[in-house]
Design a protein around this motif. Sequence first.
Motif, PDB file in Angstrom:
ATOM      1  N   UNK A  48       0.836  -1.204   0.000  1.00  0.00           N
ATOM      2  CA  UNK A  48       0.000   0.000   0.000  1.00  0.00           C
ATOM      3  C   UNK A  48       0.870   1.253   0.000  1.00  0.00           C
ATOM      4  N   UNK A  49       1.925   1.255   0.794  1.00  0.00           N
ATOM      5  CA  UNK A  49       2.793   2.428   0.897  1.00  0.00           C
ATOM      6  C   UNK A  49       3.690   2.557  -0.343  1.00  0.00           C
ATOM      7  N   UNK A  50       4.259   1.449  -0.788  1.00  0.00           N
ATOM      8  CA  UNK A  50       5.204   1.497  -1.906  1.00  0.00           C
ATOM      9  C   UNK A  50       4.564   1.897  -3.223  1.00  0.00           C
ATOM     10  N   UNK A  51       3.393   1.381  -3.499  1.00  0.00           N
ATOM     11  CA  UNK A  51       2.817   1.573  -4.823  1.00  0.00           C
ATOM     12  C   UNK A  51       2.295   2.986  -5.058  1.00  0.00           C
ATOM     13  N   UNK A  52       2.351   3.824  -4.049  1.00  0.00           N
ATOM     14  CA  UNK A  52       2.003   5.226  -4.235  1.00  0.00           C
ATOM     15  C   UNK A  52       3.189   6.082  -4.605  1.00  0.00           C
ATOM     16  N   UNK A  53       4.358   5.465  -4.743  1.00  0.00           N
ATOM     17  CA  UNK A  53       5.590   6.209  -5.024  1.00  0.00           C
ATOM     18  C   UNK A  53       5.732   6.455  -6.520  1.00  0.00           C
ATOM     19  N   UNK A  54       6.150   7.673  -6.927  1.00  0.00           N
ATOM     20  CA  UNK A  54       6.233   7.979  -8.364  1.00  0.00           C
ATOM     21  C   UNK A  54       7.316   7.210  -9.112  1.00  0.00           C
ATOM     22  N   UNK A  55       8.299   6.654  -8.393  1.00  0.00           N
ATOM     23  CA  UNK A  55       9.330   5.875  -9.083  1.00  0.00           C
ATOM     24  C   UNK A  55       8.798   4.542  -9.596  1.00  0.00           C
ATOM     25  N   UNK A  56       7.556   4.226  -9.278  1.00  0.00           N
ATOM     26  CA  UNK A  56       6.930   3.020  -9.833  1.00  0.00           C
ATOM     27  C   UNK A  56       6.906   3.070 -11.362  1.00  0.00           C
ATOM     28  N   UNK A  57       6.861   4.278 -11.957  1.00  0.00           N
ATOM     29  CA  UNK A  57       6.834   4.385 -13.415  1.00  0.00           C
ATOM     30  C   UNK A  57       8.168   3.955 -14.012  1.00  0.00           C
ATOM     31  N   UNK A  58       9.269   4.381 -13.401  1.00  0.00           N
ATOM     32  CA  UNK A  58      10.583   3.946 -13.862  1.00  0.00           C
ATOM     33  C   UNK A  58      10.714   2.435 -13.675  1.00  0.00           C
TER      34      UNK A  58
END
Length: 280
Positions: free
Chosen positions: A14-24
């Motif tokens: 839940x916490x990790x997948x809100x991070x913008x580096x998920x796109x990279x």
Amino acid sequence: MGDPGLFTPHSVTWQMHGDPMMWVAGVRALYLQALHPRAVRGVMQNSDFRRDAWGRLMRTANFVGTTTYGTTEAAERAGARVRKIHSMLTATDPDTGERYGIDEPGLLLWVHCAEIDSYLHVLRRSGFPLTDAQADRYLAEHRVSARLVGLDAETVPGSRAELAAYFATVRPQLAAGPEAREVDDFLLRPPTHPLLVPAREVLWRRVAQLAYAALPPYAHELYGRPAPAPDVVTRRLRAAGALLRSVPAHLRWQLPPKHILRAMARLGPQARPAPYKVGR
């Protein structure tokens, strides 16, 4: 309180997948997934990758967002839809003529592991605070997402040690075949309107190059393109992470499909994902 979904606001996911580096991380996953010849053929032979690459990326992002932040019913429905589509698709080995289903457990497992490894690797290396124990917890949580796409959760790596052992086992099967080369070329130079070519060169190419640089060394060897030294890559990932995270979350989360905002509306503001909540 509404339905917290499959992962819940108390999960690392839940916490990790809100991070913008998920796109990279998502682009890194595409590079890595393309190195499995049977898996990448399944994609290339069943979709117009070059014409609809952005749509494919958005559908993947929507699936991840739905399974992470959606209701239990929405997540299960998304999984059932993916399983149904996969069950109807096949690919052909051009060398042997063998026709095989793209829902083979081995192929599904490769796609899953390459994706989850990319999320974990890029976020940690770019500065997302995560202990080794929390990283293991993240991998264990994603036995749930593996089940949604049709895998037996018990066969899916649930720790960093198990994931490393899996990659060591599958490594001899990997190769940068014609399809992988096509993915590589596309990610560096995706078709775009002539007026947008300068923006592609300035913005997108940097994202693609950073995602490629974050691959494991054996992937660089297979693709045959060098990457900067590991410490240089780490500095660039941290710089990109700091830049993207400086954009206020409430602005980033306004972008479609707004899964996080809908989850907060359903569960209350306390459901807001944040790195500092990982250890709670």
